[in-house]
Design a protein around this motif. Structure first.
Motif, PDB file in Angstrom:
ATOM      1  N   HIS A  55       6.805   7.149  -0.109  1.00  0.00           N
ATOM      2  CA  HIS A  55       6.599   7.306   0.638  1.00  0.00           C
ATOM      3  C   HIS A  55       7.101   7.350   1.847  1.00  0.00           C
ATOM      4  O   HIS A  55       7.672   6.570   2.330  1.00  0.00           O
ATOM      5  N   GLU A  93      -2.337   7.048   0.251  1.00  0.00           N
ATOM      6  CA  GLU A  93      -1.349   5.763   0.326  1.00  0.00           C
ATOM      7  C   GLU A  93      -2.218   4.816   2.388  1.00  0.00           C
ATOM      8  O   GLU A  93      -2.251   3.858   2.464  1.00  0.00           O
ATOM      9  N   GLN A  96       0.625  -1.268  -0.106  1.00  0.00           N
ATOM     10  CA  GLN A  96      -0.238  -0.244   0.188  1.00  0.00           C
ATOM     11  C   GLN A  96       1.098   1.325   0.622  1.00  0.00           C
ATOM     12  O   GLN A  96       0.247   2.442  -0.592  1.00  0.00           O
ATOM     13  N   LEU A  97       1.565   1.541   0.965  1.00  0.00           N
ATOM     14  CA  LEU A  97       2.596   2.393   0.653  1.00  0.00           C
ATOM     15  C   LEU A  97       3.795   2.171  -0.034  1.00  0.00           C
ATOM     16  O   LEU A  97       4.522   1.586  -0.835  1.00  0.00           O
ATOM     17  N   SER A  98       4.193   3.095  -1.177  1.00  0.00           N
ATOM     18  CA  SER A  98       4.768   3.695  -1.676  1.00  0.00           C
ATOM     19  C   SER A  98       6.890   3.459  -1.580  1.00  0.00           C
ATOM     20  O   SER A  98       6.305   4.384  -1.008  1.00  0.00           O
TER      21      SER A  98
END
Length: 663
Positions: A342, A464, A337-339
């Motif tokens: 991020h 995110e 879910q987190l790039s």
């Protein structure tokens, strides 16, 4: 070797039968494969025993140095492949330790093999490269281990009551002891104070010269503490005691003395009522006795039953469940879910390094059915069931160290004290050092998050971040999705609390319950993992044996020789730092972010950890702090951050807080 395709001792027996019938290996493998197939099409199939071809996402795999270190250490623990051969070898010779000297021989020179003929026979049935690793250099000694710290300076200090109690505060499982308060009445319990008032008379206290005020006064003045392994284990007693294991559910009552040390007062050993679980528990209470007498040996055995409970609970709950298992959903959700750009991904990613890979290996050889834990700890085949059932007690917010200490009654809120807490056991090394590290992590997380999230609204609008938290609650820890205690992730405080807990669990908490395993439990009489018979009764052969040879009676009660070898081999691996370890306050690269303020905050974090190292060293040298070193003369360094350049030495250092759960 055909054995490389096998998964458990049952399958090896099949192989031996088929080999005697001269059937081809292909047929043998087919029989084993059919045996393992499940009727559930969604179930996973087990890989071959020694296969390391376990799916782990590429960016979560061990690096070359880590993988090399792991293989080198693992060669010392090939027990599952050699299990039938080792069992056969010892069944024909010495399946018991006859004295503590026999145990010391494991570290002085290993176990002497029965003879060249036996070695030759074993050589024909297992890979010679693996056998050479066990035999080591002299060709005659089998499984020689490093000397555990607990017996390095003094071979008998581990037996003292002071050391028995001290390890509840500074040993390998210092996260269970709690203050004795009014006990809840459950189906299995009698309130502790009622039990002691009835069975533990004041005459006994006077007999043993214990400075002890009236019971209620001692409890109200915060002088009584308990190591409670009673109700959680009672559920499994009947199942476990139907096997070769014979154990009790235990409670240990301790008194806080004026010098800051704990004195064991009584140990309660409980079994389920023979006429049914609905009748509750049948309990016996044991009190300290002089060493060198039968009563002294009985007291040593009572402490051993407590250690068995604590060892199994430590390995399955404190260690596996509360660090390895619970952190994995955070890793998966973060990657999904987190790039990588991020800010929260950048903050947390170092604390997830190697965890997915080590957990995958654990599922293959450690916590699997028939795996090392089932062989070496008391719940045996009920190990994972017990761990899964006790997960119901897990509360994310209580993984905060201050919250945990308050819950256990070890600390009370006090804004005039450092960290806003007053410790009721002031010389509690795990809590003292832990609060320092917790505070350092908390400050670092606060400064980092404040830079990227100046308002609560910025938290709420981060899609995110919200998706990450939604997956964690609903999927990662789906069994807990409806619990009211989850942070809502609507405020900056929610984010800071969450990230601080994650980093604490993955770094300091895991270090505290992992890297002390070999120093304290590498000598199994100090931390036995299995009890094989109940407390001897007067008039029985076991009691007579205890009278005639106390050491032999003790050793015949606790972990047997074969399981000792397997267990010590395992924890030697688990207690080693890798040579490429990255410790708290360190990063793989100085270029992990281009933002100056987070870089400056991280540098301050590192400097604060160096200050903690200095204070820990000073406290360990202070003779007034008796729980820091104890009778065994082992300084408490498990929460020593180890930020210096020499920290890359690796091995059984007994100190250092790695960033992540990497072993």
């Amino acid at each position: 070797m055909h054995a490389l395709f096998l998964v458990d001792p049952w399958s090896i027996l099949i192989l031996e039968e088929e080999e005697r019938a001269e059937n081809p290996p292909k047929k043998v493998r087919k029989i084993v494969s059919n045996h393992l197939k499940s009727s559930n099409p969604k179930s996973e199939s087990r890989l071959p025993l020694l296969s390391l071809d376990i799916y782990v996402p590429r960016d979560e795999r061990f690096g070359h140095v880590k993988f090399s270190d792991f293989l080198a250490y693992a060669l010392k623990s090939i027990a599952q492949v050699l299990l039938p051969e080792i069992s056969s070898l010892f069944d024909k010779t010495i399946n018991e330790f006859d004295s503590f000297e026999d145990v010391f021989d494991l570290y002085n020179g290993g176990i002497k093999l029965p003879g060249k003929a036996t070695v030759s026979k074993v050589r024909n049935r297992v890979p010679w490269e693996l056998l050479k690793e066990l035999v080591r250099n002299d060709g005659e000694r089998f499984l020689k281990f490093p000397i555990p710290e607990v017996i390095k300076e003094d071979k008998s200090a581990w037996r003292t009551d002071e050391e028995f109690a001290r390890e509840m505060l500074a040993g390998v499982n210092p996260v269970i002891i709690s203050r004795l308060r009014d006990s809840p009445l459950t189906k299995y319990s009698t309130p502790i104070h009622d039990m002691l008032q009835f069975k533990f008379k004041y005459e006994i206290i006077i007999k043993h010269n214990l400075v002890f005020p009236p019971f209620q006064q001692a409890m109200e003045s915060n002088r009584l503490f308990i190591l409670d392994h009673h109700d959680a284990l009672m559920v499994y007693l009947r199942k476990i005691n139907s096997t070769n294991t014979k154990m009790y559910a235990t409670r240990t009552i301790l008194f806080l003395q004026d010098d800051g040390t704990l004195k064991p007062l009584a140990i309660e050993l409980s079994l389920l009522h023979p006429q049914g679980d609905h009748r509750g528990a049948v309990s016996r209470v044991f009190t300290p006795a002089e060493d060198g007498t039968v009563e002294g040996t009985i007291w040593q055995l009572a402490k051993a039953y407590v250690a068995v409970n604590d060892s199994g609970y430590h390995q399955l709950i404190s260690h596996w469940l509360n660090t390895h298992a619970v952190i994995e959903p955070f890793i998966i959700a973060t990657n999904r879910q987190l790039s990588v750009l991020h800010p929260i991904h950048k903050l947390l990613q170092p604390h997830f390094r190697d965890t997915m890979n080590i957990n995958a290996l654990a599922r293959q050889i450690l916590i699997n059915a028939g795996g090392m834990l089932e062989i070496t700890v008391f719940p045996a085949r009920y190990s994972m069931e017990m761990s899964a059932v006790l997960y119901k007690n897990w509360v994310f917010t209580e993984q905060s160290l201050p919250a945990d200490l308050i819950k256990r009654g070890i600390a009370v809120p006090d804004e005039t004290k450092p960290h806003g807490l007053k410790l009721l056991i002031e010389d509690y090394p795990y809590a003292v050092d832990g609060l320092e590290i917790w505070s350092a992590i908390e400050t670092w997380v606060q400064e980092y998050c404040d830079f990227y999230y100046p308002t609560d609204e910025s938290i709420q609008k981060d899609e995110e971040l919200q998706s990450w938290w939604l997956e964690l609650r609903n999927e990662g820890h789906g069994d807990k999705r409806d619990e009211p205690w989850w942070p809502e992730m609507q405020t900056r405080d929610d984010l800071k609390q969450t990230c601080t807990i994650i980093i604490w669990v993955a770094s300091a908490l895991h270090a505290a319950v992992n890297f002390g395993q070999y120093p304290y439990a590498g000598f199994l009489p100090n931390r036995p993992t299995i009890s094989r018979r109940f407390m001897p009764e007067p008039g029985t052969p076991e009691y007579s044996e205890l009278e005639q040879d106390p050491e032999l009676g003790y050793l015949k009660t606790i972990t047997a020789q074969l399981q000792t070898l397997l267990g010590v081999s395992l924890i030697e691996i688990l207690s080693r730092h890798s040579t490429d370890e990255i410790y708290l306050g360190q990063r793989e690269s100085d270029e992990w972010t281009c933002d100056d303020e987070p870089l400056a905050a991280f540098k301050r974090f590192g400097e604060r950890l160096k200050g903690i190292e200095k204070r820990i060293t000073e406290m360990n040298e202070n003779p007034k702090l008796k729980n820091r070193v104890g009778p065994v003369k082992v300084p408490y360094t498990l929460l020593f951050p180890n930020t210096s350049d020499y920290s890359r030495e690796g091995g059984l250092t007994g100190k250092g807080v790695p960033n992540s759960i990497s072993i």
